[in-house]
Every structure is written in C-alpha cells, then in structure tokens.
Design an enzyme around this catalytic site. Structure first.
Site, PDB file in Angstrom:
ATOM      1  N   VAL A 214      50.633 -85.101  40.514  1.00 11.24           N
ATOM      2  CA  VAL A 214      51.317 -84.269  39.526  1.00 11.24           C
ATOM      3  C   VAL A 214      50.317 -83.976  38.426  1.00 11.24           C
ATOM      4  O   VAL A 214      49.408 -84.759  38.157  1.00 11.24           O
ATOM      5  CB  VAL A 214      52.582 -84.944  38.944  1.00 11.24           C
ATOM      6  CG1 VAL A 214      53.689 -84.979  39.967  1.00 11.24           C
ATOM      7  CG2 VAL A 214      52.270 -86.340  38.438  1.00 11.24           C
ATOM      8  N   SER A 215      50.485 -82.844  37.757  1.00 11.50           N
ATOM      9  CA  SER A 215      49.456 -82.367  36.836  1.00 11.50           C
ATOM     10  C   SER A 215      49.595 -82.916  35.432  1.00 11.50           C
ATOM     11  O   SER A 215      48.676 -82.833  34.642  1.00 11.50           O
ATOM     12  CB  SER A 215      49.478 -80.835  36.775  1.00 11.50           C
ATOM     13  OG  SER A 215      50.750 -80.386  36.349  1.00 11.50           O
ATOM     14  N   THR A 216      50.742 -83.462  35.075  1.00 12.57           N
ATOM     15  CA  THR A 216      50.911 -84.017  33.736  1.00 12.57           C
ATOM     16  C   THR A 216      51.716 -85.289  33.812  1.00 12.57           C
ATOM     17  O   THR A 216      52.502 -85.504  34.731  1.00 12.57           O
ATOM     18  CB  THR A 216      51.643 -83.030  32.800  1.00 12.57           C
ATOM     19  OG1 THR A 216      52.966 -82.842  33.273  1.00 12.57           O
ATOM     20  CG2 THR A 216      50.927 -81.687  32.732  1.00 12.57           C
TER      21      THR A 216
ATOM     22  N   GLN B  33      55.529 -84.818  33.905  1.00  5.86           N
ATOM     23  CA  GLN B  33      56.141 -84.636  35.217  1.00  5.86           C
ATOM     24  C   GLN B  33      56.398 -85.978  35.884  1.00  5.86           C
ATOM     25  O   GLN B  33      57.430 -86.183  36.507  1.00  5.86           O
ATOM     26  CB  GLN B  33      55.217 -83.798  36.109  1.00  5.86           C
ATOM     27  CG  GLN B  33      55.230 -82.312  35.780  1.00  5.86           C
ATOM     28  CD  GLN B  33      54.325 -81.549  36.719  1.00  5.86           C
ATOM     29  OE1 GLN B  33      53.212 -81.972  36.992  1.00  5.86           O
ATOM     30  NE2 GLN B  33      54.799 -80.422  37.208  1.00  5.86           N
TER      31      GLN B  33
ATOM     32  N   THR C 216      45.711 -84.204  35.085  1.00  4.52           N
ATOM     33  CA  THR C 216      45.343 -82.813  35.336  1.00  4.52           C
ATOM     34  C   THR C 216      44.214 -82.728  36.339  1.00  4.52           C
ATOM     35  O   THR C 216      43.364 -83.614  36.406  1.00  4.52           O
ATOM     36  CB  THR C 216      44.916 -82.117  34.035  1.00  4.52           C
ATOM     37  OG1 THR C 216      44.517 -80.779  34.345  1.00  4.52           O
ATOM     38  CG2 THR C 216      43.759 -82.825  33.369  1.00  4.52           C
TER      39      THR C 216
END
Length: 454
Positions: A14-16, A19, A53
C-alpha cells in the site's frame, strides 16, 4: 507456462500508512493472491509486504524480496495484485526484468516472463509508464498543494522543533506550540540575542533545559541548533520556495528578538570571534607574523604566561613570547596615539562639521523608509477596499495583507532604530577618540583582566 512453476513469492503493497491503518488493502490483496495460488497450484514460499510510498526505490520489503529470489533459485515467480503494486518507477522495472522471474499480475490476468510475446511486453511497458506518470502527477499535485497552503499562512509540512502538527477546529492540519519544547526554543533565542554565548554553549544550555529531538530523544546538536536559530518561522513569518509568508501560527519569539539573534549570528560568522572574553588578555588580538595563524596564551610553571602560534597550517618555528614583552609592544603602539588638547579640539570641530554629509544620508534613509512605509500602508488600504468592493477575492486579500503589514512593520522598526542612533553617533565617536588619545597612560593603570577589553 504454469506447469513448470511450483513456488513463488507473494508481494503486497500500500502506498501510504493511512491506507494500512484502514485495514482493508493489504488483507484484500493477500486473500486475492492466495486464492489465485490455490487455483493454479502454486506454492507461496514467502510473503513480502510494504507499507510505504513507491516513489523511491529501495523499499524495505521489496529489497528483501529481491535478495530472497537471488538466493533461492528454485523460487522463480512473483504473485502480485497489479502492475502499480509491484513498481512505479522505471528502475524497478529494469531490476525485475534482469532478475528473469515469472510475474503474475493476478487482478489484471497477465503472466509475464522471458517467453512472453513482444506485444505483451509492450503493453506491460505502457502500464509501467502510466504508473510512473501517475506517481509523478501525485507528487506534482502534492507540491502545488503545499505551496498553496504555505501562501495561505499554514505551515505545509512537518512542524519545526518547538511546534507540533495538529488539526484545527475546521479539520485543517496546522502547527501549534509544543508545550514542552516551545518555551525552551524561546529562551534559546533570548540567550542568543544577548551575544554572550557561543553556539556550543547555547547547545549545552538547551540540553540542560531539556531540549531533545523528537526522534530518539537525543540532545540537539550544534548544527541543528544553528538551523533553529536561522529559521524565521519562529517569529511568525516564514520563507517558502523563496516567498515570504505570514503564518497563522503563534510565534515563539518577537520579530525584534529574532532580528537581534540574526545580528549576533551574522557578526560571529564574519569575525569568528567568541562571544565571551578569552582567558588571556591578548588572545584573539594577534596573529603569527610567520604563518598568519592565531596566537594563543598558555600558562607555564603555574604563573608565567607565554603566547605561541597555534600551528594550524602546519608546524611553525616561531618561539614562545612572554606576556610582559607583548604588553610593552602594545604600550609602544598606544603611545603613538597621543595628541594634545588643542589638536583634539580641532579634530572635534572637524568631525562635527564633516558630519553634515553623514547627517544628510541619515535623514535621506529615514525619508526612504518613511516613504516605503506610507506606500505599503496605501497598498494595504487599497487591497482592503478592493476586497470590500469585490474586485479581488478574500483569499487573495488574506494572503497579501499580512506580508505587506510585516514589511511595513520592519520599515517602522528600522526608522525607530535610526532615530535612536542619530544623536549618539557623534558623541560615541568623540568619546572613543578621547579614550584613544589617553590609551597609553591608561594602559599602564588597567588591571591585566581589563587590558583586552580596553
């Protein structure tokens, strides 16, 4: 193609961290991939999960996955949800291609390997470029958002030491004074503004007052302290991308205190002179005639003071010199400054008459500052009327007005300082001249501790 593949690794990302805290994305990816592996008879040898990220290469779990695949040559596959979960930059794409493994993009229904057709690789390359464009666009929008936030007077990133990030009543992310570190930062500026302490001494005082970094609780280093003292944000105004912004946050120091601290730091940088007197009266006043390095004092046999070259540029052969010898040399130099009362009166008269040019420049500078202050006031008033009559937006007014008010306040402070110095300028100069003409006789009577300051 699947018959030869029995083992693979699972990769999810997941990018953050927001999330991840929602608790949906990672479990959903793992469930999807496990179902795919069971359906196709693939054994999952290891799982790697990144919560960060992908803008920069070197993600922790991504790197561990690559190391794992290089060491375990029987594991030749990667199972991942979709293209932008595996990589979002071209370097990751090239790295994976060189690894020579089979990649299953479960959600997209694509399996990519060295045997894939050129058209499949071409389409995959387009997806990678689209993912790269997506993350670049996110970054660009983030920078634009930070710039807009800064221009509106809200600090746009991690709070400086002495402040903390919070959410305001309207839900907007803002900074407020850290009740633990903020008061120490205030005292730090006040100590610096006195000019009595070196940066290292200020760091010691900050440590004694309990100032610690947010990460690890370590005492602030001298370099960190210097950055703090140079940061305008503590005065309520800050620079962002070359523009001056008036912040909505509460200042930790007044503009005057911040300005005084900058003057002390500027003077110290220019002269490299310590803020407090040295232990020996002539240290810092002399340089070696042979190599140009500083001369420092040293006590020998508990009572004799000798001066010698520091040898900073290499070993220097100049001998040590007794303090009494240096005193005599200083006395001889000061003796050349003597002149009688008649000559002093003539010099005094010439200085007062010659001050006319400086007085004109002084008055002209005050007038320039007054004109600038009046111009800024007119701009502020016009800006207000434009807002009232709807010619500009309230947002533009609120962004420009604080900056112009700060510039006008600076003009008024400079004018006040010039008014205060107007009469003292000549008197101080004449007092210094009178002191200098009697310096030789005074030097004989001064205690040793006063001879340096004298």
């Amino acid at each position: 193609m699947l018959d030869g593949l029995r083992k693979a690794v699972l990769y999810a990302r997941v990018s953050t961290q927001e999330q991840e805290r929602e608790g949906f994305s990672i479990p959903a990816q793992i469930k999807l991939i496990h179902g795919y592996a069971d359906l196709n008879g693939i054994g999952i040898a290891a799982e790697f999960i990144d919560v960060e990220t992908a803008r920069k290469t070197g993600r922790t779990q991504f790197g561990l996955m690559l190391d794992y695949l290089r060491k375990h040559l029987t594991v030749r596959g990667i199972l991942v949800e979709k293209t932008d979960r595996l990589y979002r930059n071209l370097k990751d794409w090239v790295t994976m291609d060189d690894l020579g493994v089979e990649i299953h993009f479960v959600k997209e229904g694509v399996v990519l390997s060295g045997d894939s057709r050129s058209s499949e690789k071409f389409m995959h390359g387009i997806k990678v470029l689209m993912a790269k464009n997506y993350i670049d666009n996110l970054s660009e929008e983030a920078r634009k958002g930070m710039k807009e936030k800064a221009e509106q007077g809200y600090w746009p990133t991690l709070a400086p030491l002495g402040y903390r990030n919070v959410r305001g009543p309207d839900g907007r992310k803002i900074i407020e004074i850290d009740p633990e570190r903020g008061p120490v930062i205030t005292r730090l500026f006040e100590w610096c503004a006195t000019g009595r302490f070196t940066l290292r001494e200020l760091a010691d005082k900050a440590r004694e007052a309990g100032l610690r970094n947010r990460t690890g609780g370590r005492p602030v280093r001298v370099s960190t302290l210097h950055r703090i003292l140079r940061n305008r944000v503590y005065s309520g105004v800050y620079e962002w991308k070359g523009e001056l912004c008036q912040g909505h946050h509460a200042p930790l120091v007044s503009a005057e205190t911040w300005d005084n601290a900058q003057e002390v730091l500027d003077a110290r940088s220019a002269t490299n002179v310590r803020a407090r007197p040295m232990e020996f009266p002539f240290t810092g006043l002399m340089t070696c005639g042979h190599c140009g390095c500083a001369m420092v004092g040293e006590i020998k046999k508990g009572r004799y003071i000798y001066y010698h070259c520091t040898g900073f540029r290499g070993k220097c052969g100049e001998p040590y010199v007794r303090q009494e010898v240096i005193e005599e040399r200083f006395r001889e130099v000061l003796g050349r400054l003597h002149f009688d009362d008649e000559i002093f009166a003539l010099i005094q008269q010439a200085i007062r008459e010659g001050h006319a040019d400086e007085r004109r420049e002084h008055d002209e500078r005050i007038e320039r500052l007054r004109a600038e202050a009046d111009r800024l006031l007119q701009r502020i008033d016009t800006l207000y009327m434009d807002r009232i009559e709807g010619r500009i937006t309230a947002e533009l007014h609120d962004r420009l007005a604080p900056v112009w008010r700060e510039e006008r306040a600076r003009c008024l402070r400079d004018m006040e300082a010039l008014f205060g110095a107007e009469d003292a300028m000549i008197d101080d100069g004449l007092a210094l001249l009178d002191f200098a003409r009697n310096a030789a006789s005074g030097f004989e009577k001064w205690p040793l501790a006063d001879k340096r300051s004298g």
